[in-house]
Design a protein around this motif. Sequence first.
Motif, PDB file in Angstrom:
ATOM      1  N   ARG A 126      77.680  48.994   6.625  1.00 40.68           N
ATOM      2  CA  ARG A 126      76.349  49.161   7.208  1.00 40.68           C
ATOM      3  C   ARG A 126      76.266  50.433   8.046  1.00 40.68           C
ATOM      4  O   ARG A 126      75.260  51.159   8.006  1.00 40.68           O
ATOM      5  CB  ARG A 126      76.007  47.930   8.055  1.00 40.68           C
ATOM      6  N   LEU A 127      77.320  50.722   8.816  1.00 41.12           N
ATOM      7  CA  LEU A 127      77.345  51.941   9.625  1.00 41.12           C
ATOM      8  C   LEU A 127      77.246  53.197   8.759  1.00 41.12           C
ATOM      9  O   LEU A 127      76.493  54.130   9.070  1.00 41.12           O
ATOM     10  CB  LEU A 127      78.633  51.995  10.445  1.00 41.12           C
ATOM     11  N   ILE A 128      78.020  53.235   7.692  1.00 45.05           N
ATOM     12  CA  ILE A 128      77.996  54.402   6.805  1.00 45.05           C
ATOM     13  C   ILE A 128      76.619  54.546   6.169  1.00 45.05           C
ATOM     14  O   ILE A 128      76.078  55.653   6.056  1.00 45.05           O
ATOM     15  CB  ILE A 128      79.106  54.291   5.742  1.00 45.05           C
ATOM     16  N   ASP A 129      76.032  53.428   5.751  1.00 41.77           N
ATOM     17  CA  ASP A 129      74.702  53.478   5.142  1.00 41.77           C
ATOM     18  C   ASP A 129      73.663  54.014   6.120  1.00 41.77           C
ATOM     19  O   ASP A 129      72.770  54.774   5.744  1.00 41.77           O
ATOM     20  CB  ASP A 129      74.286  52.086   4.664  1.00 41.77           C
ATOM     21  N   GLU A 130      73.759  53.621   7.381  1.00 44.75           N
ATOM     22  CA  GLU A 130      72.756  54.007   8.374  1.00 44.75           C
ATOM     23  C   GLU A 130      73.008  55.383   8.963  1.00 44.75           C
ATOM     24  O   GLU A 130      72.060  56.128   9.233  1.00 44.75           O
ATOM     25  CB  GLU A 130      72.697  52.972   9.496  1.00 44.75           C
ATOM     26  N   CYS A 131      74.284  55.744   9.179  1.00 43.98           N
ATOM     27  CA  CYS A 131      74.607  56.963   9.929  1.00 43.98           C
ATOM     28  C   CYS A 131      75.243  58.059   9.085  1.00 43.98           C
ATOM     29  O   CYS A 131      75.435  59.180   9.579  1.00 43.98           O
ATOM     30  CB  CYS A 131      75.533  56.630  11.090  1.00 43.98           C
ATOM     31  N   GLY A 132      75.636  57.765   7.864  1.00 43.21           N
ATOM     32  CA  GLY A 132      76.307  58.762   7.046  1.00 43.21           C
ATOM     33  C   GLY A 132      77.794  58.846   7.339  1.00 43.21           C
ATOM     34  O   GLY A 132      78.366  57.982   8.000  1.00 43.21           O
ATOM     35  N   LEU A 133      78.418  59.906   6.850  1.00 41.95           N
ATOM     36  CA  LEU A 133      79.862  60.077   7.006  1.00 41.95           C
ATOM     37  C   LEU A 133      80.196  60.692   8.361  1.00 41.95           C
ATOM     38  O   LEU A 133      79.365  61.368   8.971  1.00 41.95           O
ATOM     39  CB  LEU A 133      80.408  60.965   5.883  1.00 41.95           C
ATOM     40  N   PRO A 134      81.423  60.495   8.826  1.00 37.84           N
ATOM     41  CA  PRO A 134      81.849  61.118  10.080  1.00 37.84           C
ATOM     42  C   PRO A 134      81.953  62.633   9.941  1.00 37.84           C
ATOM     43  O   PRO A 134      81.896  63.186   8.829  1.00 37.84           O
ATOM     44  CB  PRO A 134      83.232  60.505  10.340  1.00 37.84           C
ATOM     45  N   HIS A 135      82.150  63.300  11.070  1.00 32.81           N
ATOM     46  CA  HIS A 135      82.459  64.724  11.039  1.00 32.81           C
ATOM     47  C   HIS A 135      83.667  64.963  10.134  1.00 32.81           C
ATOM     48  O   HIS A 135      84.685  64.275  10.240  1.00 32.81           O
ATOM     49  CB  HIS A 135      82.793  65.233  12.448  1.00 32.81           C
ATOM     50  N   GLY A 136      83.555  65.923   9.241  1.00 31.22           N
ATOM     51  CA  GLY A 136      84.640  66.252   8.319  1.00 31.22           C
ATOM     52  C   GLY A 136      84.628  65.473   7.028  1.00 31.22           C
ATOM     53  O   GLY A 136      85.315  65.841   6.075  1.00 31.22           O
ATOM     54  N   GLY A 137      83.869  64.374   6.978  1.00 31.89           N
ATOM     55  CA  GLY A 137      83.692  63.636   5.738  1.00 31.89           C
ATOM     56  C   GLY A 137      84.762  62.622   5.389  1.00 31.89           C
ATOM     57  O   GLY A 137      84.644  61.920   4.393  1.00 31.89           O
ATOM     58  N   LYS A 138      85.811  62.522   6.198  1.00 28.81           N
ATOM     59  CA  LYS A 138      86.861  61.540   5.940  1.00 28.81           C
ATOM     60  C   LYS A 138      86.546  60.229   6.666  1.00 28.81           C
ATOM     61  O   LYS A 138      85.978  60.244   7.757  1.00 28.81           O
ATOM     62  CB  LYS A 138      88.223  62.060   6.401  1.00 28.81           C
ATOM     63  N   VAL A 139      86.924  59.119   6.068  1.00 30.16           N
ATOM     64  CA  VAL A 139      86.711  57.804   6.697  1.00 30.16           C
ATOM     65  C   VAL A 139      88.065  57.105   6.789  1.00 30.16           C
ATOM     66  O   VAL A 139      88.631  56.678   5.775  1.00 30.16           O
ATOM     67  CB  VAL A 139      85.721  56.939   5.895  1.00 30.16           C
ATOM     68  N   HIS A 140      88.581  57.005   8.013  1.00 33.33           N
ATOM     69  CA  HIS A 140      89.883  56.370   8.250  1.00 33.33           C
ATOM     70  C   HIS A 140      89.672  55.090   9.043  1.00 33.33           C
ATOM     71  O   HIS A 140      88.965  55.089  10.056  1.00 33.33           O
ATOM     72  CB  HIS A 140      90.811  57.313   9.019  1.00 33.33           C
ATOM     73  N   VAL A 141      90.277  54.000   8.592  1.00 29.70           N
ATOM     74  CA  VAL A 141      90.135  52.726   9.286  1.00 29.70           C
ATOM     75  C   VAL A 141      91.512  52.182   9.650  1.00 29.70           C
ATOM     76  O   VAL A 141      92.526  52.548   9.046  1.00 29.70           O
ATOM     77  CB  VAL A 141      89.369  51.678   8.430  1.00 29.70           C
ATOM     78  N   ASP A 142      91.514  51.323  10.666  1.00 35.27           N
ATOM     79  CA  ASP A 142      92.747  50.662  11.086  1.00 35.27           C
ATOM     80  C   ASP A 142      92.492  49.171  11.210  1.00 35.27           C
ATOM     81  O   ASP A 142      91.592  48.750  11.948  1.00 35.27           O
ATOM     82  CB  ASP A 142      93.226  51.217  12.432  1.00 35.27           C
ATOM     83  N   PHE A 143      93.243  48.376  10.475  1.00 33.45           N
ATOM     84  CA  PHE A 143      93.167  46.923  10.593  1.00 33.45           C
ATOM     85  C   PHE A 143      94.056  46.484  11.757  1.00 33.45           C
ATOM     86  O   PHE A 143      95.264  46.732  11.752  1.00 33.45           O
ATOM     87  CB  PHE A 143      93.654  46.248   9.310  1.00 33.45           C
ATOM     88  N   VAL A 144      93.448  45.849  12.744  1.00 34.29           N
ATOM     89  CA  VAL A 144      94.198  45.302  13.873  1.00 34.29           C
ATOM     90  C   VAL A 144      94.298  43.796  13.640  1.00 34.29           C
ATOM     91  O   VAL A 144      93.318  43.071  13.754  1.00 34.29           O
ATOM     92  CB  VAL A 144      93.512  45.600  15.211  1.00 34.29           C
ATOM     93  N   THR A 145      95.484  43.333  13.298  1.00 31.63           N
ATOM     94  CA  THR A 145      95.672  41.930  12.914  1.00 31.63           C
ATOM     95  C   THR A 145      96.536  41.200  13.932  1.00 31.63           C
ATOM     96  O   THR A 145      97.356  41.808  14.621  1.00 31.63           O
ATOM     97  CB  THR A 145      96.337  41.818  11.530  1.00 31.63           C
ATOM     98  N   GLY A 146      96.330  39.910  14.024  1.00 29.88           N
ATOM     99  CA  GLY A 146      97.185  39.085  14.866  1.00 29.88           C
ATOM    100  C   GLY A 146      96.728  38.931  16.295  1.00 29.88           C
ATOM    101  O   GLY A 146      97.427  38.290  17.097  1.00 29.88           O
ATOM    102  N   VAL A 147      95.559  39.494  16.664  1.00 29.39           N
ATOM    103  CA  VAL A 147      95.012  39.247  17.997  1.00 29.39           C
ATOM    104  C   VAL A 147      94.573  37.787  18.065  1.00 29.39           C
ATOM    105  O   VAL A 147      93.859  37.319  17.177  1.00 29.39           O
ATOM    106  CB  VAL A 147      93.811  40.172  18.280  1.00 29.39           C
ATOM    107  N   PRO A 148      94.966  37.031  19.082  1.00 28.70           N
ATOM    108  CA  PRO A 148      94.547  35.633  19.165  1.00 28.70           C
ATOM    109  C   PRO A 148      93.023  35.503  19.131  1.00 28.70           C
ATOM    110  O   PRO A 148      92.325  36.089  19.950  1.00 28.70           O
ATOM    111  CB  PRO A 148      95.117  35.168  20.514  1.00 28.70           C
ATOM    112  N   GLY A 149      92.528  34.771  18.147  1.00 23.12           N
ATOM    113  CA  GLY A 149      91.100  34.597  17.978  1.00 23.12           C
ATOM    114  C   GLY A 149      90.486  35.475  16.915  1.00 23.12           C
ATOM    115  O   GLY A 149      89.314  35.318  16.576  1.00 23.12           O
ATOM    116  N   SER A 150      91.260  36.421  16.374  1.00 27.84           N
ATOM    117  CA  SER A 150      90.737  37.340  15.365  1.00 27.84           C
ATOM    118  C   SER A 150      91.511  37.173  14.051  1.00 27.84           C
ATOM    119  O   SER A 150      92.155  36.161  13.831  1.00 27.84           O
ATOM    120  CB  SER A 150      90.815  38.779  15.884  1.00 27.84           C
TER     121      SER A 150
END
Length: 284
Positions: free
Chosen positions: A160-184
């Motif tokens: 949804r963010l990409i659809d509404e705001c477009g790509l980040p500066h530089g055009g690369k999209v990097h994500v980080d999965f944060v797993t194992g937080v209690p409740g997530s």
Amino acid sequence: MSTARTAASTLITVAPTGAETAKVDVPALPTTPEELVETAVACERAGAALIHIHVRGRDHQPTLDPVLLKEAVDGVREATDLVVQLSTGGAITDPLEQRLTVLDADPDSCSLTCGTTNFGDGVFLNPWGFMVDLYRLAQEREVVPEFELFELGHVHALRRLIDECGLPHGGKVHVDFVTGVPGSMPGTAQALLAGVAMLPPEVTSWSATGIGRAHLPIAAASLAAGGHLRVGMEDNLMFAKGQPVGHNSELVARAAQLATLLQRPPMSTAEARAALAIKDRRTR
């Protein structure tokens, strides 16, 4: 499904401090400016290419003080070639308006968490309007966001963010999965791979971290699936059973060894800057 391909090398991010652990409980936690810079230098030498920074005050408590944020960015930038990323999460009690001011410190990158999530006994608040404001501010300042995903629903929010705001500066999209937080999202390979399967095609790279005991299983799963690694004392205080982490560089060195064994050795800082399309803010 994301079109991100398995990289020939591995981006290793170190998250050395965080906002949850008390210095009095873990004296090895780097909380002073001097300790942060020493940690950055040692972790770069061990194989890290990016550092994710939470700043602490003189009392060792989490802070978003603009002077201390700028001091941290400048100190690490002068001493290393690491990509300098500031957390915009701060402590989960920090007000949204103050979290937006983090970009005033002129980091290379910033975290952008893609939704509200349960966080232990608290709630990590990231409403839609704040996410959009932070994303647009990062685009304006030419700061590259790392989209942090704590839940599978956050993957949909990224779309949804990409659809509404477009790509980040530089055009690369990097994500980080944060797993194992209690409740997530749990720190399991099954949960991680479910998230990877949902990534939008615009994603060019992804990494993962597992909190506590999930640290090594998630690292192994991420590498096997073509992802990158985040390690550090923000996420994990134990090197092995009965053996506390003595320095963040120990975790970086192990990650680098694991990546090398799987024939995806650590990225250099130059390779990381190219992969993430980082604007060069270094003056030396």
